[in-house]
Scaffold this active site. Sequence first.
Site, PDB file in Angstrom:
ATOM      1  N   GLU A 175      10.090 -35.246 -50.212  1.00  0.00           N
ATOM      2  CA  GLU A 175      11.240 -36.110 -49.885  1.00  0.00           C
ATOM      3  C   GLU A 175      11.184 -37.441 -50.618  1.00  0.00           C
ATOM      4  OE1 GLU A 175      12.346 -34.328 -45.506  1.00  0.00           O
ATOM      5  OE2 GLU A 175      11.416 -36.266 -45.543  1.00  0.00           O
ATOM      6  N   GLU A 376      12.282 -26.876 -45.957  1.00  0.00           N
ATOM      7  CA  GLU A 376      12.146 -27.370 -44.581  1.00  0.00           C
ATOM      8  C   GLU A 376      13.479 -27.194 -43.888  1.00  0.00           C
ATOM      9  OE1 GLU A 376      10.550 -31.269 -43.679  1.00  0.00           O
ATOM     10  OE2 GLU A 376       9.175 -31.156 -45.373  1.00  0.00           O
TER      11      GLU A 376
HETATM   12  C1  BGP Z   1      10.544 -34.186 -42.824  1.00  0.00           C
HETATM   13  C2  BGP Z   1       9.115 -34.294 -43.281  1.00  0.00           C
HETATM   14  C3  BGP Z   1       8.138 -33.491 -42.500  1.00  0.00           C
HETATM   15  C4  BGP Z   1       8.517 -33.311 -41.072  1.00  0.00           C
HETATM   16  C5  BGP Z   1       9.941 -33.034 -40.794  1.00  0.00           C
HETATM   17  C6  BGP Z   1      10.342 -33.034 -39.339  1.00  0.00           C
HETATM   18  O1  BGP Z   1      11.214 -35.392 -43.020  1.00  0.00           O
HETATM   19  O2  BGP Z   1       8.991 -33.910 -44.619  1.00  0.00           O
HETATM   20  O3  BGP Z   1       6.852 -33.965 -42.747  1.00  0.00           O
HETATM   21  O4  BGP Z   1       7.668 -33.611 -40.117  1.00  0.00           O
HETATM   22  O5  BGP Z   1      10.768 -33.926 -41.477  1.00  0.00           O
HETATM   23  O6  BGP Z   1      10.357 -34.348 -38.888  1.00  0.00           O
HETATM   24  P1  BGP Z   1       9.668 -34.807 -37.549  1.00  0.00           P
HETATM   25  O7  BGP Z   1       8.276 -34.334 -37.643  1.00  0.00           O
HETATM   26  O8  BGP Z   1       9.779 -36.260 -37.541  1.00  0.00           O
HETATM   27  O9  BGP Z   1      10.435 -34.145 -36.477  1.00  0.00           O
END
Ligand code: BGP
Length: 478
Positions: A175, A376
């Site tokens: 990201e 993701e």
């Molecule tokens: C993205 C990141 C991840 C992740 C995911 C979910 O932004 O790349 O590392 O964790 O989001 O976010 P969160 O864990 O804050 O729910």
Amino acid sequence: MTFRNDFLWGGATAANQMEGAWNVDGKGPSVPDMCTNGSLNSPKRLTAFIEEGTLYPSHEAIDFYHRYEGDIALMAEMGFKCFRMSIAWTRIYPTGMETEPNEAGLAFYDKVFDCLKAYGIEPLVTISHYEMPFALVEKYNGWEGREVIGLFERYCHTIFERYKDKVRYWLTFNEINSGTMPMGSVMNTGTVKGCSGSVFTLPDDPRARFQALHHMLVASARVVRYAHEHYPAFKVGCMTLMATTYPLTPDPDDMLKAQQAMNISNYYTTDVQVRGAYPYFAGRYLREQGIEIRTEEGDEADLRAGTVDFISFSYYMSVCVTSAENENRIGGNLLGGVANPYLKASDWGWQIDPKGLRWTLNELYGRYGIPLMVVENGLGARDVLEEDGSVHDSYRIDYLRQHIREMREAVEDGVDLMGYTPWGCIDLVSASTGEMAKRYGMIYVEKYDDGTGSLARRRKDSFFWYKKVIASNGEDLD
Ligand code: BGP
């Protein structure tokens, strides 16, 4: 038309959110190792020193470091073709500044890759996933220091050479575009030297952040070119947080606002990484923010020569923007906006928008025309572990099913889609809040926010459902 035969079905994780063993076998501290736990209403904190008696969730996380064999076996049982994971820079170079790598760190990932290979699972490796060595924050204000480019190159050269026969797919930065957003300073650019406190209210210096981002883009391009020159079998991608943004109304002011948000939040970095140069709109934006980026001779040529082979991105939600007053604000992964009256949100306020994924795939493919991968996607939710060890997460199945359907539509639209690795296929620490209660996995981990739990793994209902999805190459979504 359906998913291609070599479609990379799997799941996604990051080292600091799952490995634990934060100071084992020579590993140095990274930024997340200095972050306490938190929750939606009580933000996690960055601390300048490790505070005695305070819980730091990355320190044990889900202990993948010692349990990787069992975890990979479960992924293999689901039929994974691909596993997205990251290498912790601080296992290989504990401060980021050593001249020789830490052999114990390298050996750990050898074991993980060998284990994946034994099951025929293709690793997709993020080189830097929100975990800059903390020593580099202290010394250089993170990526603001130009010296970090060379240090990162050394790290990449080391892991490329070591794992050249084990890893084919690489992503440079997770990201990377979060560097255009205030929260990106702690998560991504590391421009938080001397700061401590709630990660939502840390001082943010956009000039340092954008300067740091420039260095990251140059570093990324240099290692992409290096990989292409030395390891022709490698495929190297960028990784973008797709903050899909709609105008709240057809008011031309809203239209423009949404376009500007898409440009800066999403395309500022992706244009550089895919097209090899800053986009036309960067100049005005930076000027109006009073930001002047220091560049050096050779930077432009580096950016041009190091363009990526594919685009990977995270997609959880969409947001709306409006130029009018609107009280209806919503949060989200790093970028908030105003609520969309047509969408529902998760318990953490992230708006669920499966059709937005089809829109996003078409938008990206139309703009860039190179292969895409969704690396993701998923629903953070509170799960209930039943007494018999089962977890009935029909809400997660619904979320994933709807998103896979829309990916299928996009493939029919003609988009070249390489694969799908939903986030946190095994429960792990939340990046934004540092909590365990926000679970994404198909595998439940008995670990709780007070640091307790047996760490036992359990198959959720989504585990069995996803296994069918993979076995049918995305046909059987029932
Ligand atoms: C993205 C990141 C991840 C992740 C995911 C979910 O932004 O790349 O590392 O964790 O989001 O976010 P969160 O864990 O804050 O729910």
